[in-house]
Structure formats: C-alpha cells, structure tokens
Design an enzyme around this catalytic site. Structure first.
Site, short mmCIF file in Angstrom:
data_model
loop_
_atom_site.label_atom_id
_atom_site.label_comp_id
_atom_site.label_asym_id
_atom_site.label_seq_id
_atom_site.Cartn_x
_atom_site.Cartn_y
_atom_site.Cartn_z
N GLU A 303 0.82 -1.22 0.00
CA GLU A 303 0.00 0.00 0.00
C GLU A 303 0.85 1.27 0.00
OE1 GLU A 303 -2.79 -0.62 3.29
OE2 GLU A 303 -4.16 -1.54 1.86
N ARG A 336 5.24 -7.90 8.12
CA ARG A 336 3.86 -8.18 7.71
C ARG A 336 3.81 -8.74 6.28
NH1 ARG A 336 0.24 -4.09 7.62
NH2 ARG A 336 -1.46 -5.05 8.74
N ASP A 386 -8.51 -8.77 3.61
CA ASP A 386 -8.21 -7.65 4.52
C ASP A 386 -9.27 -7.54 5.60
OD1 ASP A 386 -7.32 -5.35 5.69
OD2 ASP A 386 -7.83 -4.02 4.03
N GLU A 414 -12.80 -2.08 12.07
CA GLU A 414 -12.74 -1.30 10.84
C GLU A 414 -13.82 -1.72 9.85
OE1 GLU A 414 -9.07 -1.67 8.70
OE2 GLU A 414 -9.74 -0.37 7.08
N TRP A 569 -9.05 -2.43 -5.10
CA TRP A 569 -9.69 -1.72 -3.99
C TRP A 569 -11.19 -1.56 -4.26
CZ3 TRP A 569 -5.74 2.93 -3.30
CH2 TRP A 569 -4.62 2.45 -2.64
C1 GCU Z 1 -6.34 -1.98 5.80
C2 GCU Z 1 -6.60 -0.63 6.39
C3 GCU Z 1 -5.38 0.23 6.27
C4 GCU Z 1 -4.19 -0.51 6.87
C5 GCU Z 1 -4.03 -1.81 6.18
C6 GCU Z 1 -2.90 -2.65 6.74
O1 GCU Z 1 -6.24 -1.86 4.41
O2 GCU Z 1 -7.71 -0.05 5.77
O3 GCU Z 1 -5.59 1.42 6.96
O4 GCU Z 1 -3.07 0.26 6.78
O5 GCU Z 1 -5.19 -2.55 6.32
O6 GCU Z 1 -3.20 -3.68 7.33
O7 GCU Z 1 -1.75 -2.29 6.61
#
Ligand code: GCU
Length: 709
Positions: A303, A336, A386, A414, A569
């Site tokens: 991301e 991660r 996710d 979330e 997304w």
């Molecule tokens: C989700 C979340 C993000 C977070 C990401 C992650 O996508 O919306 O805010 O950073 O998980 O696990 O890194």
C-alpha cells in the site's frame, strides 16, 4: 468513569507534571497487590488488609501471591517441580487448609505469571465461580500476545485529521505524543490514567506486548525526543508485564530528521554494513532507554510503503537485514505479509503467498530449509484479503513451515461496524482458529495437529516461538473502546490468544458477568445477543462470501457499485456482478487461487457442490438460479440473508430494551442509542446492496420472506 486524563507522578524525573496526584506502581507484584486490594475490596465491599510477609501463621482467608523467589510462603506451599510446567507466564492457584486456617496461594515462576494468576482468581470471584478447593495450573499456548496500536486517524481516506471517524469512530488516539497543541501538558512523558486503565485491561487477559504506532509508520517515533517519551510509557506499562515495540518504515535511515546519521538510497543495501549498522544503532538507542524493547513491526512494499523490492531485493533480504541488526539485542522483527502487488497476479488473494512462499522453501547452507532468520515473524492476517467479516483462512498458514508465523486479527472494528455496531468477534476468531487446514508434511501425510490454532501455537510444525497480534481498539473514550460492547472484543482477544481452544460463548459469559450483571437472565440474554451478532453482521453486509463491498471513504457503509483507480480496492472487482450471477471464480476454472490450499481444502473450495455456502462467492461466480441447500435459488437465498441479518439487529434492539430494569441507566441508554443507529445502518446495507444486485439479476424480492423496505 474516573478522569481518564488524570496525571500520574512518574517514577523518574522526566515527568514531574504539575498537578500529579498519584504514584505509579513500580513492580509487577505491587500491581498484583493493588489489583487484589481494589478487586477484593470492591467485590466484597470491605477493606482488605495487606501484609508483605504472612509470618508463621497464615491468617484465615488470606490470599498469598508471589514467586518462589519473592515469598517464603510460596516456597513452602509450591515446589519447583509444581511450577516448572507453567513456564514463564503461567500460574498455579491452590487452596490450602491448615487446622482452622484456609488460604489460597497464587504462584508464578515470574512476577508476570503471579499477576496473571491474580487476575484469573479475581475473575473467578467476579463471575461467581467457586474459589475453594482450587487446584489450577494454567499456561498460555502462545508466547507473544500482542496488540498493534494503529493511531486512529485514517491516513488513506484523508478525511480524518481530527481523529474522529474511521477505524474507531469517535474514539480518538490513546497515547499523546504531540509536543504542542491542545493537549500540551498532557503529553508523554506525562502518564495519563487511561494508559494505566488500558495496561490493567491488557494484563487482566494476558496481553504482554504492544506496538504503539501505526503500521504506515512515521519516522518521528525513532527520534530521540520520541524515544524519551516512549521510555516513560514503557516504564508505566512494565509493571503490568507489557513490553513495547515500534512500527518502522524500511527507508527510515534516509530521513533527514536523523542527520547526521542518515544514509543515501544507495546505502540501503540489505546485504551491506551501512544499512544493518544504522538499524543496530537505532535499536541500541531504544534499548538504552527501554531495556526490554521488543523490536519492530514492518509493513514493506505494501500500500505504497517502501520496502526492499524498491531496490531489487526481496522480503527475505529486507527482513533478515533488520533482523540480523537487532538480533544481538534480543529483539525481533514482525514482518507483515499484507502485500498485493498487482504485477504478481490478477487475483489479489494469490499475491502474498507468491511473494513469500519460495523464501520459506529455500535451502539454507546447512541443509535445513527456510531463508527467514529465527528472530523474524511473518505476520499474516487471518484471511487472504483484509479483515473482512468472514474470510476463508489465509492459505499461508501451514504452508510456511520453516518460518515463524504470527496471526494478525483485527480487534478494532474497521470492517465490522466500527464503534457503532454491536459485533462480538470471538466466534469469528474461534472459527478461524479451529479451521482444519488439512496441512500435510513433506511426504504428503496429514499432520496430526493441523487446525489453525495448532499452526499458530507451534505444535503443528514444532515452532518454539509463537505469536498472535491484534490490531487494537484502544482510544480515549470513557469506556476506552467507543462502544461498550467493543470491550468484549479486547477481552476475548486476550483470552483466545492465551488459549485458542476456549469457547467464545464461555468467554462472552465471563465478560457479561464482569461487565453487566451476574443475574442469570441478564447473562443468558446478553450472551445470546452477542453470539449471533457477528453472523448477523456478515448476513446484512457481505452474505454468502461476497467479499469487500465497503465504500472507500470510511469502510463503514456499503458501495457495491464503486470503481476506484485500483481494481483491487474496488467493490466491483470482488462482486463481479453480471447477468449470470455474482462472485469471484477462484476455482481451477478461474484464478485457481484454491491451489494454494492443501489438497483437501483445495478440492472442497474449488467445487461449487462442496464449498461451504458461507464462503460461496469467495470461490465461485454463482448463477442467480443456483440451487442452494435450503432449496431456495441463490437470488432468493441472498435476499433472505440480507433480511435475516437486519431482523437480528431489530431483535437485539428490542431485547436490549427488555433488560432496562436490570442495567444501570447510563450504560443502558448509551447502548440503546448505538443499537438504533446500528439497526438503521444495517437496513442501509441491505437496501443498497439488494437494490444494486437487482439491476443485474433482473429479479424482484422473493415474496415469501416478508417485507423488505
Ligand atoms: C487496511 C486498512 C489500512 C491498513 C491496512 C494494513 O487496508 O484499511 O488502513 O493500513 O489494512 O493492514 O496495513
């Protein structure tokens, strides 16, 4: 509901904050003593006298807490052999009677073990379980039971600079680091009451670590100014058995804020001394201020976060470089695996294993397999997407037998209603942890122990270091989590990471007894509400395995029609709605993601006749007429599920109202207000989604299933 912003006098001279009123406890046994004094005093409604040494004649009714080192009574009443099996964090609780004297001994090999035993004893009392004739021996199945505290601001949505909304609703950030602004004077190193409240809550369920900052890490946490603040926080948490860690950014060494100790991009070579030396120096700075600092959590090449792939290296190179740099300091790296580089495969769900699997398979020079170093954990979300309300388990569990794997769960809601919806997550985690992976050994024979829980606790593939990590729901609301019922998720996370074999209904019953009431009809009613709440949410949000359908602005409400710059997304990428049907074909006729599972699951998920219906659309594009096990066609079943979910919330609202006479007025009305919002928003999910699907199915609501709005 004490003043959560009350300040403490810190034991070092860092924070003689004006107005400090109370002293922090400095040792774990002092914390245990204070819990007993407070807990027993409150539960029994009488003052509890404290003695540091019981003397020869142990008073009737005494509770003795300690280790064999700290207490002669513990030495007298437990042997080293008794205590050996409970390990570092476990405890014994035993009842004794000597003549007319009856007393209880709570013992650990470590002070942390004694503290956990203390909380377990109080929990028995508070839940009205017997406290006589005890002979309890407990130890956790998983060693590292950690929280990851993502500051509550939604970074990617760009709409929440104030910390309101998003991941935890109104519930703003818990730790104050800012040096200026409205909260000046209430910043670390000043210790606020709410940090202690949270530390006690964590310790009460055995959570022993916390990474304090967001995974999309800001390098400011590695500056000397912040490290001093983190040290104060670590000092305050330490008596509760909680150690801290930080999330870091892979390219931190190039940040000019660290000048003159900065590197150039060229020096970010994971095989080179400069990169490793930099991380070793930073880690030493941390260790010098925080002697028990545990290490780093890393989100790399994910991301938009930088990582080794930006420089031609892979995850193994990057993780091992930082791990090697901090290994001499006894620290670990939680790397991660939440990666989904679109170049790797069209199907987002396949990408993580493709990026990590081969590194686990590599042969080391000594003939053993797996390139990741021993102080690396790969931290993997429970499912391959996710944190959706229901996902199949991540196929990497069991497949990475040569690497330490940490399971990452999302405690903060979330995607499960944030702090508006009552959603008890323990049944989901129980489903995850008790899923049979059908993992096999290298000769293709089924392992004896192969549930997700066995993989995570190390017994399946003989790993000695183990971890479960929960993305925390801590905030500065009076009730800490924003919704009273979200506290149950923190409670359950701790209990399940200590012992994943526990029954989520039993955990709920303990929580209700400790939080609301011990009256049987209240316990029975609230446990029933909680136990169905997750399945109801799945039903009105994403039934039958339809994945991510959230609007991008806040991940709270629905937007199945949304199409974003990135395919993966976009809700439309997951639902693939067309005139034929709905869902993503990941069977061998589609992306063949199912091939990443062990053969039994591969076959089960890959066949529309055998896939569990609650995972149906994760693996298949299902035609509107497909016959379901209920006898209904798919379209009818889908609409029915949405409706059932909403009806459950209506039932919860009415049921809650019926409990009014048995509950305290303030919390009753706070939950009541949330349930009204919950019901309306669940209806919005149903209506938005069903109306959108109608455009493709060309069908109307089934007539038999009652009115839809
Ligand atoms: C989700 C979340 C993000 C977070 C990401 C992650 O996508 O919306 O805010 O950073 O998980 O696990 O890194």
């Amino acid at each position: 509901n004490a003043d959560r912003n009350k300040v403490y006098r810190h034991s070092t001279n860092l924070s003689m904050a004006p107005g400090s009123t109370e002293r922090l406890v400095e040792t774990t046994l002092a914390a245990a003593r204070d819990e007993l004094v407070r807990g027993l005093g409150g539960l029994l409604d009488q003052a509890v006298p404290v003695k540091t040494s019981p003397g020869d004649r142990i008073p009737d009714g005494a509770v003795i807490v300690g280790t064999r080192d700290s207490s002669s009574a513990v030495r007298q009443y437990t042997s080293a052999d008794d205590l050996a099996p409970v390990g570092d964090d476990g405890y014994l609780i035993r009842s004794f009677s000597r003549g007319t004297q009856r007393f209880t001994v709570i013992a650990g090999n470590t002070e942390a073990g004694a503290l956990y035993g203390t909380f377990a004893f109080l929990r028995r009392l508070q839940t009205h379980k017997p406290i006589t004739r005890l002979d309890i021996s407990e130890s956790p199945r998983v060693k590292n039971r950690h929280l990851n505290n993502w500051e509550t601001v939604r970074l990617y949505a760009g709409n929440n600079a104030s910390g309101t909304g998003g991941l935890s609703g109104e519930n703003g950030t818990i730790f104050n680091f800012a040096a200026t602004g409205a909260s000046a004077g209430r910043n670390l190193p000043v210790i606020l009451d709410r940090y202690i409240v949270v530390a006690r809550a964590m310790a009460s369920v055995g959570i022993n670590g916390i990474t304090i900052n967001l995974v999309n890490a800001d390098n400011v946490y590695l500056t000397a100014q912040y490290i001093a603040q983190e040290a104060a926080l670590a000092d305050a948490l330490r008596p509760y058995g909680i150690k801290i860690a930080l999330s870091i950014n892979y390219t931190a060494p190039t940040d000019p804020r660290f000048a003159p100790d900065t590197l150039t991009n060229e020096q970010l070579d994971p095989h080179g001394d400069e990169f490793r030396g930099w991380w070793n120096r930073r880690a030493r700075m941390l260790r010098d201020s925080i002697p028990d600092f545990t290490g780093f959590t890393v989100k790399a090449n994910s991301e938009g976060q930088p990582g080794p792939q930006d420089f031609g290296d892979d995850h193994g190179d990057g993780a091992n470089a930082i791990a090697a740099a901090v290994a001499p300091l006894g620290m670990k790296i939680y790397w991660r695996t939440f990666v989904y580089n679109a170049d790797v495969d069209e199907d987002r769900l396949k990408r993580a294993y493709l990026e990590f699997g081969y590194i686990d398979d590599e042969r080391r020079p000594d003939g053993t397999r797996g390139r990741f170093l021993d102080n690396v954990f790969l931290q993997t979300k429970n499912g391959p997407l996710d944190f959706q309300a229901r996902e199949p388990v991540h196929p990497m569990f069991g497949r990475m037998e040569n690497t330490n794997q940490a399971l990452e769960l999302q405690v903060t809601q979330e995607y499960t209603g944030q702090d508006e919806m009552l959603c008890y997550l323990a049944p989901m985690w129980e489903e995850v942890l008790k899923t049979d992976t059908y993992a096999t050994d290298e000769r293709g024979r089924l392992l004896g122990k192969r549930l997700m829980g066995h993989i995570v606790d190390g017994t399946a593939q003989r790993h000695s270091d183990t971890a479960i990590v929960g993305v925390a729901n801590l905030g500065n609301a009076d009730n800490v989590t924003g919704h009273h019922f979200s506290q149950a998720n923190l409670f359950a996370f701790g209990r399940q990471s200590w012992d994943w074999t526990l029954d989520s209904a039993d955990i709920a019953a303990d929580w209700v007894r400790m939080t609301w009431s011990n009256r049987e009809h209240v316990v029975g009613t609230i446990v029933k509400m909680m136990m169905g709440s997750w399945e109801a949410l799945v039903s009105y949000q994403t039934p039958l395995g339809i994945a991510h359908q959230f609007r991008s602005s806040d991940h709270y409400g629905p937007n199945p029609a949304e199409r974003l710059a990135r395919d993966d997304w976009s809700p439309v990428y997951y639902n693939k709605a067309d005139s034929v049907g709905l869902g993503y074909d990941r069977s061998p006729t589609g992306s063949d993601f199912t091939a990443q599972y062990f053969p039994t699951l591969e076959a089960r998920y890959g066949n529309i006749g055998t896939v569990p219906e609650n995972l149906l659309m994760w693996f298949h594009h299902v035609s509107w007429d497909h016959r379901m096990r209920s006898g209904r066609i798919f379209w009818d079943e889908l609409v029915y599920r949405y409706q059932m979910g909403v009806q459950y919330v209506t039932w919860m609202r009415l049921t809650w109202d019926s409990l009014q006479p048995s509950l305290d007025a303030r919390r009753f009305s706070e939950v009541k207000a949330k349930l009204a919002i919950h019901e309306a928003d669940a209806g919005d999910w149903r209506d938005t989604c069903v109306n959108y699907w109608k455009e493709f199915s060309g069908r109307d609501n089934p007539v038999d299933d009652g009115p839809l709005s």
